[in-house]
Scaffold this active site. Structure first.
Site, PDB file in Angstrom:
ATOM      1  N   PRO A 123       4.093  -7.701   8.722  1.00 55.57           N
ATOM      2  CA  PRO A 123       4.024  -8.227   7.350  1.00 55.57           C
ATOM      3  C   PRO A 123       5.149  -7.639   6.507  1.00 55.57           C
ATOM      4  O   PRO A 123       5.489  -6.449   6.626  1.00 55.57           O
ATOM      5  CB  PRO A 123       2.650  -7.754   6.860  1.00 55.57           C
ATOM      6  CG  PRO A 123       1.874  -7.456   8.107  1.00 55.57           C
ATOM      7  CD  PRO A 123       2.891  -6.945   9.080  1.00 55.57           C
ATOM      8  N   SER A 129      10.546  -0.521   2.215  1.00 54.62           N
ATOM      9  CA  SER A 129       9.999   0.626   2.941  1.00 54.62           C
ATOM     10  C   SER A 129      11.057   1.687   3.197  1.00 54.62           C
ATOM     11  O   SER A 129      12.198   1.379   3.551  1.00 54.62           O
ATOM     12  CB  SER A 129       9.419   0.176   4.284  1.00 54.62           C
ATOM     13  OG  SER A 129       9.081   1.288   5.093  1.00 54.62           O
ATOM     14  N   GLY A 255      -0.204  -3.046   6.899  1.00 56.60           N
ATOM     15  CA  GLY A 255      -0.033  -4.215   7.749  1.00 56.60           C
ATOM     16  C   GLY A 255      -0.599  -4.079   9.141  1.00 56.60           C
ATOM     17  O   GLY A 255      -0.329  -4.924  10.005  1.00 56.60           O
ATOM     18  N   ILE A 259      -3.130  -9.107   6.860  1.00 55.49           N
ATOM     19  CA  ILE A 259      -2.077  -9.455   5.909  1.00 55.49           C
ATOM     20  C   ILE A 259      -2.728  -9.785   4.581  1.00 55.49           C
ATOM     21  O   ILE A 259      -3.493 -10.756   4.465  1.00 55.49           O
ATOM     22  CB  ILE A 259      -1.237 -10.646   6.409  1.00 55.49           C
ATOM     23  CG1 ILE A 259      -0.554 -10.293   7.733  1.00 55.49           C
ATOM     24  CG2 ILE A 259      -0.211 -11.054   5.366  1.00 55.49           C
ATOM     25  CD1 ILE A 259       0.261 -11.435   8.330  1.00 55.49           C
ATOM     26  N   ILE A 260      -2.473  -8.961   3.580  1.00 55.02           N
ATOM     27  CA  ILE A 260      -3.026  -9.196   2.244  1.00 55.02           C
ATOM     28  C   ILE A 260      -2.333 -10.414   1.652  1.00 55.02           C
ATOM     29  O   ILE A 260      -1.099 -10.467   1.572  1.00 55.02           O
ATOM     30  CB  ILE A 260      -2.818  -7.962   1.350  1.00 55.02           C
ATOM     31  CG1 ILE A 260      -3.531  -6.739   1.951  1.00 55.02           C
ATOM     32  CG2 ILE A 260      -3.309  -8.227  -0.071  1.00 55.02           C
ATOM     33  CD1 ILE A 260      -3.154  -5.419   1.304  1.00 55.02           C
ATOM     34  N   ARG A 373      22.907   6.339  -4.154  1.00 50.71           N
ATOM     35  CA  ARG A 373      22.602   6.851  -2.807  1.00 50.71           C
ATOM     36  C   ARG A 373      23.378   6.068  -1.760  1.00 50.71           C
ATOM     37  O   ARG A 373      23.978   6.642  -0.835  1.00 50.71           O
ATOM     38  CB  ARG A 373      21.092   6.743  -2.571  1.00 50.71           C
ATOM     39  CG  ARG A 373      20.551   7.316  -1.265  1.00 50.71           C
ATOM     40  CD  ARG A 373      20.628   6.380  -0.062  1.00 50.71           C
ATOM     41  NE  ARG A 373      20.196   5.029  -0.291  1.00 50.71           N
ATOM     42  CZ  ARG A 373      18.961   4.575  -0.080  1.00 50.71           C
ATOM     43  NH1 ARG A 373      18.034   5.375   0.382  1.00 50.71           N
ATOM     44  NH2 ARG A 373      18.659   3.297  -0.282  1.00 50.71           N
ATOM     45  N   TYR A 434       8.684  15.855  -5.899  1.00 47.36           N
ATOM     46  CA  TYR A 434       9.601  14.911  -5.260  1.00 47.36           C
ATOM     47  C   TYR A 434      10.931  15.631  -5.098  1.00 47.36           C
ATOM     48  O   TYR A 434      11.572  15.985  -6.090  1.00 47.36           O
ATOM     49  CB  TYR A 434       9.740  13.691  -6.165  1.00 47.36           C
ATOM     50  CG  TYR A 434      10.372  12.460  -5.567  1.00 47.36           C
ATOM     51  CD1 TYR A 434       9.580  11.401  -5.141  1.00 47.36           C
ATOM     52  CD2 TYR A 434      11.745  12.322  -5.490  1.00 47.36           C
ATOM     53  CE1 TYR A 434      10.143  10.249  -4.646  1.00 47.36           C
ATOM     54  CE2 TYR A 434      12.325  11.176  -4.984  1.00 47.36           C
ATOM     55  CZ  TYR A 434      11.514  10.129  -4.562  1.00 47.36           C
ATOM     56  OH  TYR A 434      12.085   8.977  -4.064  1.00 47.36           O
TER      57      TYR A 434
END
Length: 515
Positions: A123, A129, A255, A259-260, A373, A434
């Site tokens: 998905p 990501s 996923g 699958i939403i 970046r 972070y």
């Protein structure tokens, strides 16, 4: 219309170039003298030597599908540093065979039926990501199901302040559809412009707001999910004590369980009152204490972001630790709430700045960070982040342990570099630190160099009692440490759920669970 970059973050038109690149290069050269900052351009798409597709869709689904080089390359990796660098080198050994773009939920069902026996399904929302969550890092054929056409706010319940929203909608389009109703989801991750609602739900994404409703979980009324075993839809309720929550099963499932396709989300009136300020602390420890006290005071700032001296210098031009504060409300003025927060800061040595220059500089830098970046990745720099969360009583030891591990690993693989830290979220019982890494790498070796640093800091995080991820998800990159973090009996239960919902194991193999 802007052109999405196939190899890096965002759009081609917004990439770092010209004076911005010159200034960025000059800053890095001053920070890391002797670094080789030669710019390396990405390969042309026609030059990519992608493996040939091994499956083709049936005629009934062909209209939804593509196997073009551009589509396969753009959907093969996410947007982590290691993804960008591999793209720059043209290293795309694992890419999906087919990109499917369903236009209805029935299309999603039909695609799963086609793949049900032996074709892996990944998905895909916005592709942002950073943990290997959308990369087909396994043997066998793969179909990426890109939900970008399922992008509507289908219904708004203004009385209950909720909206039914399709999973493929990207952040800006979602807000554009809510705006005529005077409403907002108020969920703004850094990836907001290029990430989707379904991606946020599947990864339990964290938004920009530092307290109260920090994760997308907090905004969910109900979910609708297509699985190989059928469609699951939870009842829309403000709360329920009826057994384990079905929504909680799918939130964060990345996923692997289904699958939403849509969700009912709690929305809010758009803010009318805002206040912001920045506070400097000569002592970083005092800044940490101030952030904790504010988090425990029930003031619920929209922003409570503590930058350590290195982070403040690199991204805000300040020479001390800076606490960036913000409050907002759709119902009432927030000046008195800000006054109380600043009083707490002064109690712990904070000096309120007469101008908001540092926090304004940081906000501008925040929006450009992913593009910068990528520019630095083109110049052999190792520039990446990692995040965690821990309780307040463990933060000092976690911070020192992680910084020490990162510094030692940087010295080992790159010679010299800088480690920074900021809080993205603060809770009454702990912060979400972070960390950033900036180091001079060697062209052709920066992925391997980063992998060594990442392994070292991940070990330090787990050893200090932190979570391997606060809001970046598990994917494939965090699996070794996630497996150690979760209880064994829960892992068995998760495998049982996987077996029931996805009996042939086609959904995102290798994420959360072994194939």
């Amino acid at each position: 219309m802007a052109t999405r970059s196939w190899w890096g973050w965002g759009t081609v038109e917004n990439a770092v170039r010209g004076d911005e690149r010159d200034r960025l290069t000059a800053r890095v050269a001053a920070l890391l003298p002797g670094a080789d900052l030669t710019v390396h351009e990405p390969p042309a798409l026609p030059s990519l030597d992608l493996p040939a597709p091994v499956v083709a869709p049936p005629p009934s689904l062909a209209r939804l599908c593509s196997s073009s080089v551009e589509d396969r390359a753009a959907h093969g990796h996410g947007k982590a540093f290691r993804d960008v660098v591999r793209n720059l080198h043209g290293s795309l050994a694992s890419v999906p065979d087919v990109i499917a773009r369903p236009r209805t939920e029935q299309d999603v069902i039909d695609l799963l039926d086609w793949c049900s026996s032996d074709i892996a399904v990944i998905p895909y929302g916005g592709g942002s990501s950073v943990v290997g969550g959308i990369e087909p890092r396994f043997d066998g054929p793969a179909v990426t199901v890109d939900l970008g056409h399922l992008a509507a706010v289908s219904e708004v319940d203004s009385v209950s302040r909720a909206a039914r929203i399709q999973a493929g909608v990207l952040g800006p389009a979602l807000e554009d559809q809510l705006r005529p109703h005077g409403l907002t989801l108020r969920h703004f991750p850094q990836s907001f412009e290029f990430s989707s609602l379904g991606g946020w739900l599947a990864t339990r994404a964290g938004g920009h707001y530092a307290t109260l409703y920090t994760h997308i979980d907090d905004l969910v009324e109900s979910l609708r999910v297509v699985t190989p075993s059928g469609v699951a839809e939870s009842r829309r309720l403000p709360g329920s004590g009826a057994g384990p929550s079905p929504d909680r099963l799918f939130l964060g499932s990345e996923g692997t369980l289904g699958i939403i396709t849509e969700a009912w989300l709690r929305v809010q009136e758009r803010p009318r009152w805002r206040a912001r300020a920045s506070v400097e602390f000569a002592s970083y420890a005092d800044g940490v204490t101030a952030a904790r006290v504010i988090a425990q005071a029930g003031l619920y700032p929209a922003n409570c972001r503590l930058l350590d001296p290195a982070e403040a210098f690199i991204n805000a031009g300040a020479s001390a630790s800076v606490l960036v504060l913000g409050f907002e409300s759709a119902d009432h003025p927030v000046a008195s709430t800000m006054d109380r927060a600043l009083e707490l800061c002064r109690d712990h040595g904070g000096v309120v700045q007469s101008s908001d220059e540092a926090s304004s500089a940081w906000r501008s830098s925040f929006l450009r960070m992913p593009y910068q970046r990528d520019a630095l990745a083109q110049q052999s720099m190792i520039v990446e982040t990692f995040e965690t969360a821990c309780t307040w009583d463990r933060f000092a030891s976690l911070h020192s342990g992680v910084v020490a591990a990162a510094t030692a690993a940087i010295k080992e693989v790159a010679g010299a570099g800088v480690v920074t830290c900021r809080f993205t979220h603060v809770y009454p019982d702990g912060p979400a630190p972070y960390f950033g890494v900036y180091a001079a790498g060697r062209w052709g070796s920066t992925v391997a160099q980063w992998d060594e640093i990442k392994a070292a800091v991940s070990e330090a995080i787990v050893a200090a009692g932190g979570t391997i991820t606060h809001h970046h998800a598990v994917g494939r990159d965090h699996r070794p440490w996630y497996d150690r973090q979760r209880p064994d009996v829960f892992a068995a239960a998760l495998r049982g759920a996987k077996s029931a919902l996805d009996p042939t194991g086609i959904l995102n193999p290798g994420v959360l669970l072994d194939p």
